[in-house]
Design an enzyme around this catalytic site. Structure first.
Site, PDB file in Angstrom:
ATOM      1  N   GLU A  79      -6.342  12.508  -9.824  1.00 58.66           N
ATOM      2  CA  GLU A  79      -5.370  12.672  -8.740  1.00 58.66           C
ATOM      3  C   GLU A  79      -4.924  14.122  -8.564  1.00 58.66           C
ATOM      4  O   GLU A  79      -3.935  14.391  -7.880  1.00 58.66           O
ATOM      5  CB  GLU A  79      -4.161  11.782  -9.014  1.00 58.66           C
ATOM      6  CG  GLU A  79      -4.516  10.309  -9.018  1.00 58.66           C
ATOM      7  CD  GLU A  79      -3.323   9.435  -9.326  1.00 58.66           C
ATOM      8  OE1 GLU A  79      -2.498   9.237  -8.417  1.00 58.66           O
ATOM      9  OE2 GLU A  79      -3.218   8.952 -10.454  1.00 58.66           O
ATOM     10  N   SER A 129      -3.229   5.887  -7.313  1.00 55.01           N
ATOM     11  CA  SER A 129      -3.910   6.239  -6.053  1.00 55.01           C
ATOM     12  C   SER A 129      -5.141   5.397  -5.782  1.00 55.01           C
ATOM     13  O   SER A 129      -6.060   5.822  -5.094  1.00 55.01           O
ATOM     14  CB  SER A 129      -4.272   7.730  -6.045  1.00 55.01           C
ATOM     15  OG  SER A 129      -3.127   8.532  -6.030  1.00 55.01           O
ATOM     16  N   TYR A 132      -5.791   8.706   1.713  1.00 54.79           N
ATOM     17  CA  TYR A 132      -5.702  10.162   1.821  1.00 54.79           C
ATOM     18  C   TYR A 132      -6.548  10.777   2.923  1.00 54.79           C
ATOM     19  O   TYR A 132      -6.672  11.993   2.994  1.00 54.79           O
ATOM     20  CB  TYR A 132      -6.033  10.792   0.461  1.00 54.79           C
ATOM     21  CG  TYR A 132      -5.031  10.364  -0.590  1.00 54.79           C
ATOM     22  CD1 TYR A 132      -3.697  10.730  -0.487  1.00 54.79           C
ATOM     23  CD2 TYR A 132      -5.405   9.552  -1.644  1.00 54.79           C
ATOM     24  CE1 TYR A 132      -2.766  10.324  -1.428  1.00 54.79           C
ATOM     25  CE2 TYR A 132      -4.481   9.135  -2.593  1.00 54.79           C
ATOM     26  CZ  TYR A 132      -3.163   9.530  -2.472  1.00 54.79           C
ATOM     27  OH  TYR A 132      -2.238   9.121  -3.395  1.00 54.79           O
ATOM     28  N   ARG A 182       8.387   3.769  -5.481  1.00 56.09           N
ATOM     29  CA  ARG A 182       7.898   3.034  -4.314  1.00 56.09           C
ATOM     30  C   ARG A 182       7.195   1.785  -4.822  1.00 56.09           C
ATOM     31  O   ARG A 182       6.302   1.871  -5.673  1.00 56.09           O
ATOM     32  CB  ARG A 182       6.931   3.896  -3.500  1.00 56.09           C
ATOM     33  CG  ARG A 182       6.832   3.498  -2.041  1.00 56.09           C
ATOM     34  CD  ARG A 182       5.658   4.168  -1.355  1.00 56.09           C
ATOM     35  NE  ARG A 182       4.418   3.555  -1.781  1.00 56.09           N
ATOM     36  CZ  ARG A 182       3.357   4.229  -2.240  1.00 56.09           C
ATOM     37  NH1 ARG A 182       3.382   5.541  -2.325  1.00 56.09           N
ATOM     38  NH2 ARG A 182       2.271   3.593  -2.613  1.00 56.09           N
ATOM     39  N   ASP A 192       4.901  -1.527  -4.205  1.00 54.91           N
ATOM     40  CA  ASP A 192       3.853  -2.046  -3.327  1.00 54.91           C
ATOM     41  C   ASP A 192       3.786  -3.560  -3.433  1.00 54.91           C
ATOM     42  O   ASP A 192       3.847  -4.129  -4.532  1.00 54.91           O
ATOM     43  CB  ASP A 192       2.495  -1.452  -3.714  1.00 54.91           C
ATOM     44  CG  ASP A 192       2.431   0.048  -3.470  1.00 54.91           C
ATOM     45  OD1 ASP A 192       3.270   0.567  -2.713  1.00 54.91           O
ATOM     46  OD2 ASP A 192       1.546   0.702  -4.063  1.00 54.91           O
ATOM     47  N   GLU A 221       2.692  -3.136  -7.860  1.00 57.01           N
ATOM     48  CA  GLU A 221       3.037  -2.097  -8.823  1.00 57.01           C
ATOM     49  C   GLU A 221       4.235  -1.299  -8.329  1.00 57.01           C
ATOM     50  O   GLU A 221       4.640  -1.389  -7.167  1.00 57.01           O
ATOM     51  CB  GLU A 221       1.855  -1.142  -9.053  1.00 57.01           C
ATOM     52  CG  GLU A 221       1.442  -0.348  -7.830  1.00 57.01           C
ATOM     53  CD  GLU A 221       0.284   0.596  -8.109  1.00 57.01           C
ATOM     54  OE1 GLU A 221       0.160   1.061  -9.258  1.00 57.01           O
ATOM     55  OE2 GLU A 221      -0.491   0.857  -7.180  1.00 57.01           O
ATOM     56  N   ASN A 229       5.160   2.648  -8.030  1.00 60.86           N
ATOM     57  CA  ASN A 229       4.716   4.041  -8.094  1.00 60.86           C
ATOM     58  C   ASN A 229       5.922   4.892  -8.471  1.00 60.86           C
ATOM     59  O   ASN A 229       6.828   5.089  -7.662  1.00 60.86           O
ATOM     60  CB  ASN A 229       4.153   4.493  -6.748  1.00 60.86           C
ATOM     61  CG  ASN A 229       2.928   3.702  -6.350  1.00 60.86           C
ATOM     62  OD1 ASN A 229       1.834   3.990  -6.797  1.00 60.86           O
ATOM     63  ND2 ASN A 229       3.124   2.680  -5.530  1.00 60.86           N
ATOM     64  N   GLY A 278       3.504   9.947  -3.661  1.00 60.55           N
ATOM     65  CA  GLY A 278       3.017  11.180  -3.054  1.00 60.55           C
ATOM     66  C   GLY A 278       3.980  11.801  -2.062  1.00 60.55           C
ATOM     67  O   GLY A 278       4.851  11.141  -1.495  1.00 60.55           O
TER      68      GLY A 278
END
Length: 298
Positions: A18, A140, A206, A245, A247, A260, A262, A266
């Protein structure tokens, strides 16, 4: 109360898969903090050996993946007595390991997809298809594969196992991809992610313009409230601090499953925490400023 930080070091880069995303995140954070008047130094962390500038008041961590997101870096900063953004070492250790996360969330009564942990490739998937296989300690979507039929299984599990020798195999949850950011005690608007072919992999995350993001997500009021409440439950169950964050997958009947947390999401031009903050009336520089002033004091 605003903490008296003036000289801030942004740690970015790292030495994992990453790295490129982290470099972009760190550069964006540095710009945001400079816009707020901080004296900012950017450090590209290329190994576990790094030195902070003298008189660093606080560290903004923009390292994704191993070392930055698993608690190791945070333990080093605590030993130096330097304030830093985000969660503490123990919370990060659990949140970064998908096996430990699943165990902690299940113990708290939080719904996670049915799944198993594997440590070697097998001829057949150990659960009913479709399934998702992913390394236990990557972010990611690196090494993550959706297994729709038996022909996809073996190559997918071999790749997932190539990272740390352990992978989680979970039931694929049909429906919608949602994510909910948390900054301090504030839960941000829900984001719906509409990725090509319904699969939010590294490329979809991305590649600018490839994935559609809807924020606030077009949900019923009750669905929005349920996702936001569950995000905060996850945040607290894992002992997270500062930012994160969560998900989800939402089934057609509205049922939510947590994928999960985070812990260091990002901050690139396609990143979701800044999108959600903007929808809540928080511009990027103010978001960085707020996160910095939630820094954990060692």
């Amino acid at each position: 109360m605003t903490k008296p930080f003036r000289r801030v070091t942004v740690l970015k880069g790292g030495f994992t898969a990453e790295r490129e995303v982290s470099l972009r995140s760190g550069a964006a954070v540095a710009r945001g903090l400079r816009a707020k008047g901080y004296a900012v130094t950017e450090i590209d962390v290329e190994s576990r050996e790094f030195a902070l500038p003298p008189k660093t008041d606080a560290v903004f961590i923009a390292l994704h993946g191993e070392f930055g997101e698993d608690g190791e870096l945070q333990a080093i900063l605590e030993s130096k007595g330097v304030p830093y953004t985000g969660s503490g070492p123990e919370s990060l250790r659990v949140a970064f390991d998908k096996r430990l996360t699943r165990d902690a969330l299940a113990a708290a009564g939080i719904p996670v997809p049915a799944g198993v942990v594997v440590t070697r490739p097998t001829p057949l998937c150990p659960i009913d298809l479709p399934a998702v296989v992913k390394p236990t300690r990557q972010g990611s979507s690196v090494g993550c594969h959706r297994v729709m039929d038996a022909d996809d299984w073996y190559d997918g599990v071999r790749d997932a196992l190539s990272y740390h020798g352990e992978a989680v195999v979970e039931a694929y949850i049909p429906g919608r991809e949602l994510t909910v950011g948390v900054v301090g005690d504030q839960v941000l608007p829900v984001v719906e992610i509409r990725a090509p072919e319904g699969y939010y992999d590294y490329r979809a995350k991305y590649t600018k313009g490839l994935t559609e993001y809807l924020c606030p997500a077009p949900l019923k009021v009750a669905e929005t409230e349920a996702a936001q409440a569950l995000a905060m439950r996850v945040f607290r169950a894992l002992g997270a601090e500062g930012l994160g964050r969560v998900d989800f997958r939402m089934m057609p009947d509205g049922g939510l499953y947590v994928l999960e947390l985070n812990s260091i999401p990002g901050f690139t031009e396609t990143s979701l925490l800044p999108k959600a903050a903007e929808a809540a009336g928080i511009d990027f520089a103010s978001l960085c400023d707020r996160i910095l002033n939630l820094a954990r004091i060692a």
